[in-house]
Motif scaffolding. Sequence first.
Motif, PDB file in Angstrom:
ATOM      1  N   UNK A 607       0.790  -1.223   0.000  1.00  0.00           N
ATOM      2  CA  UNK A 607       0.000   0.000   0.000  1.00  0.00           C
ATOM      3  C   UNK A 607       0.823   1.275   0.000  1.00  0.00           C
ATOM      4  N   UNK A 608       2.113   1.217   0.290  1.00  0.00           N
ATOM      5  CA  UNK A 608       2.882   2.443   0.451  1.00  0.00           C
ATOM      6  C   UNK A 608       3.557   2.964  -0.792  1.00  0.00           C
ATOM      7  N   UNK A 609       3.408   2.281  -1.920  1.00  0.00           N
ATOM      8  CA  UNK A 609       4.152   2.689  -3.106  1.00  0.00           C
ATOM      9  C   UNK A 609       3.643   4.014  -3.678  1.00  0.00           C
ATOM     10  N   UNK A 610       4.592   4.827  -4.120  1.00  0.00           N
ATOM     11  CA  UNK A 610       4.255   6.087  -4.764  1.00  0.00           C
ATOM     12  C   UNK A 610       3.494   5.833  -6.056  1.00  0.00           C
ATOM     13  N   UNK A 611       2.826   6.871  -6.509  1.00  0.00           N
ATOM     14  CA  UNK A 611       2.123   6.773  -7.792  1.00  0.00           C
ATOM     15  C   UNK A 611       3.125   6.580  -8.932  1.00  0.00           C
ATOM     16  N   UNK A 612       4.288   7.164  -8.794  1.00  0.00           N
ATOM     17  CA  UNK A 612       5.314   7.075  -9.825  1.00  0.00           C
ATOM     18  C   UNK A 612       6.188   8.314  -9.775  1.00  0.00           C
ATOM     19  N   UNK A 613       6.783   8.659 -10.919  1.00  0.00           N
ATOM     20  CA  UNK A 613       7.633   9.840 -11.037  1.00  0.00           C
ATOM     21  C   UNK A 613       6.957  10.870 -11.926  1.00  0.00           C
ATOM     22  N   UNK A 614       7.077  12.122 -11.555  1.00  0.00           N
ATOM     23  CA  UNK A 614       6.493  13.208 -12.318  1.00  0.00           C
ATOM     24  C   UNK A 614       7.150  13.306 -13.696  1.00  0.00           C
ATOM     25  N   UNK A 615       6.337  13.220 -14.728  1.00  0.00           N
ATOM     26  CA  UNK A 615       6.803  13.405 -16.110  1.00  0.00           C
ATOM     27  C   UNK A 615       7.905  12.419 -16.512  1.00  0.00           C
ATOM     28  N   UNK A 616       7.992  11.277 -15.821  1.00  0.00           N
ATOM     29  CA  UNK A 616       9.025  10.294 -16.159  1.00  0.00           C
ATOM     30  C   UNK A 616       8.408   8.902 -16.260  1.00  0.00           C
ATOM     31  N   UNK A 617       7.497   8.692 -17.209  1.00  0.00           N
ATOM     32  CA  UNK A 617       6.865   7.366 -17.309  1.00  0.00           C
ATOM     33  C   UNK A 617       7.869   6.270 -17.626  1.00  0.00           C
ATOM     34  N   UNK A 618       8.943   6.610 -18.365  1.00  0.00           N
ATOM     35  CA  UNK A 618       9.947   5.602 -18.691  1.00  0.00           C
ATOM     36  C   UNK A 618      10.675   5.133 -17.438  1.00  0.00           C
ATOM     37  N   UNK A 619      11.058   6.070 -16.575  1.00  0.00           N
ATOM     38  CA  UNK A 619      11.753   5.713 -15.341  1.00  0.00           C
ATOM     39  C   UNK A 619      10.809   4.988 -14.387  1.00  0.00           C
ATOM     40  N   UNK A 620       9.546   5.432 -14.346  1.00  0.00           N
ATOM     41  CA  UNK A 620       8.572   4.770 -13.481  1.00  0.00           C
ATOM     42  C   UNK A 620       8.370   3.318 -13.907  1.00  0.00           C
TER      43      UNK A 620
END
Length: 712
Positions: A607-620
């Motif tokens: 449950x604690x995972x971030x949504x991802x990285x801002x403007x970095x879908x490739x890195x996410x």
Amino acid sequence: FRGAAAARRLAPVLADQLTALSRQENCSLFMVVLAAFDILLARYSGQEDFAVGTAIANRNHAEIENIIGFFVNSLVMRADLSGNPTFRELLERVREISLGAYTHQDLPFEQLVDELHPTRDLSGTPLIQVMLTLQNAPSGTVEAASLQMSSIDTEIKTSKFDLTLFVIGDDDGLLLDVEYKSDLFESATIDRMLANMEVLLKAIVANPDQHIVDLPILAEAERAQLLSAQHPAPPAVAPQCLHERFATHAAAQPTAVAVVCDGKQLTYQELNERANQLAHHLRSLGVGPEVCVGLSMERSLDLIVGILGILKAGGAYVPLDPAYPRERLSFILDDCHAPIVVTQATLLDRLPATRRDQASADGGTALPLAVCLDEDWPRIAEKSLLNPEAGAQPANLAYIIFTSGSTGQPKGVLIPHEQVSRLFTSTDAWFHFGPTDVWTLFHSYAFDFSVWELWGALLYGGRLVVVPRLVAQSTDAFYDLLASEQVTVLNQTPSAFRQLMQIEGEMAAPKNLALRYVIFGGEALNIQSLEQWYARHPDDAPRLVNMYGITETTVHVTYHPLSRADLSQPTSSVIGYPIPDLQAYVFDAAFNLAPIGVPGELFVGGAGLARGYLNRPDLAAERFIPHPFSSEPGARLYKTGDLVRWRADGELEYLGRIDHQVKVRGFRIELGEIEAALQQHPAVNEAVVIVRADAIPTSAEDGETHDHKRLV
């Protein structure tokens, strides 16, 4: 060397299958077992090029066949597992290497050592530290004339090598008998290793055309142990927005002190009303759910007003620490496209260009609007004192913290409200935070440790002490603040806490502290560095807790309560068990579950995972991967880049960053592990280890040099 032994018997059917495989591949049973042993060692060590020794009778000359004496010689067998071959392909390599070694078996091992001049030390044998021997044991009793002989079992208390595997064939199949250094290995580790070897051998005979990284080695019991604690507990309560939980306490205890800083304070009602006024003002400027708002404030009461006001408006705050270089602040503002920056007039000259007019955010200018809480407060104070209808949901963004990136550009980590809310719900049974607790906001609000400090106080009705910058920079002044404010929950990096320990140790009469918890995070903890603390304090007053976490997993991942007994642990940094609603997995480089005790990369799910990285879908996509063990749609694991291993008691031990591994003279070395070992010495406070390559002449004649790597 001090040693011990362990054994595991393989069924006759498996022994027959291994023998049949050896005949099919035109090689010996020894070669099949050696190839399997190479795979096992590779999985445990993470290496694919190493050496294994074996003993050979060395009676290949007719002249010595009838001579009584000891002619055994040691052969060095190179293990080359590069390129992920199939087992059949690896077996062919082992066959060629073995035949080559047999050809030169007359060369004494001692002469080989003299010729190669390997680095010598008293801790092990040169060239080889692991041996494999295959032998056939006579069954039952042996009789010769009137003499009757039978074998007896003896207790092994020594070991010539780090690890020796004897494979003994008899009428009952094969016996795997291990002799090992007891100073290096625990008996439970060797038992698991033998079980892994059996699983591996069964997989090999079942399908020798599998690539070696795909061959299983985990026994069912061990695999079940690794997966059994990985089912997240459902949250005790439905997630809420952070400002809503705060508002509940403001309504229940309006006169309680919420925040203090440098002699000033705000009650819960005062803080709530000021934040409401700012929120209404920001709403009028277009702030709402998923809108990023820059926040650049000195440590003050207004910093807390700013954070709460942005959240109450429905927005997500983006920390812009005024101590950061202007270039970094400019990158962050450009990346998050914040239309507004909440700040103070005294900080405007440190920020990238902003505008001060009240035109709408889309009024033809790309510059963000600066809302200064000092100069603009008369206008803000005209707004309503009531809680606004922000429209934000628990799944909406709460903040974006930018962390350093491997490319040199920071990356924004997207954290919703619900991730922070569940962090405290999931850990409540451990800490039992409450309205009587006093917390310090010691760390920069651009560092995610501040999220734990801030909401640990305000979500429980506690008191938050914002530590002024000059006080945070003075260990003496900070210690005085802990005593004067009667702080109960202190969050520190281990290096900062060592300075506090030193200050207290120099006092003739230490001040009366009220600490209940000291919680470590942010960097690896060398547990032996706490020896001075435990010499002056009991285990539970205060309780020291080591927690590991990363911004992408919302502050904390694991929990390990410390005690004086931990000082005797010969480990670098025990980080403990996963938080109940998180899962931790340790994978090797081929994405196989690593056996207990074997280093691998930590992956975190739940449950604690971030949504991802801002403007970095490739890195996410690279760092947040599909969850291989979950049936939940969209479930992910976060690839941490941290090297850990499971201990037999179910806790995790932190070993360092994977990218901090170096290779010296063929050995993979984790620099953090060496640093932790150096810091165990009572005369060493801090340690840094690097690799230095010195140019060493290859010979006096040719004048050429080579790089001689060494640790310094």
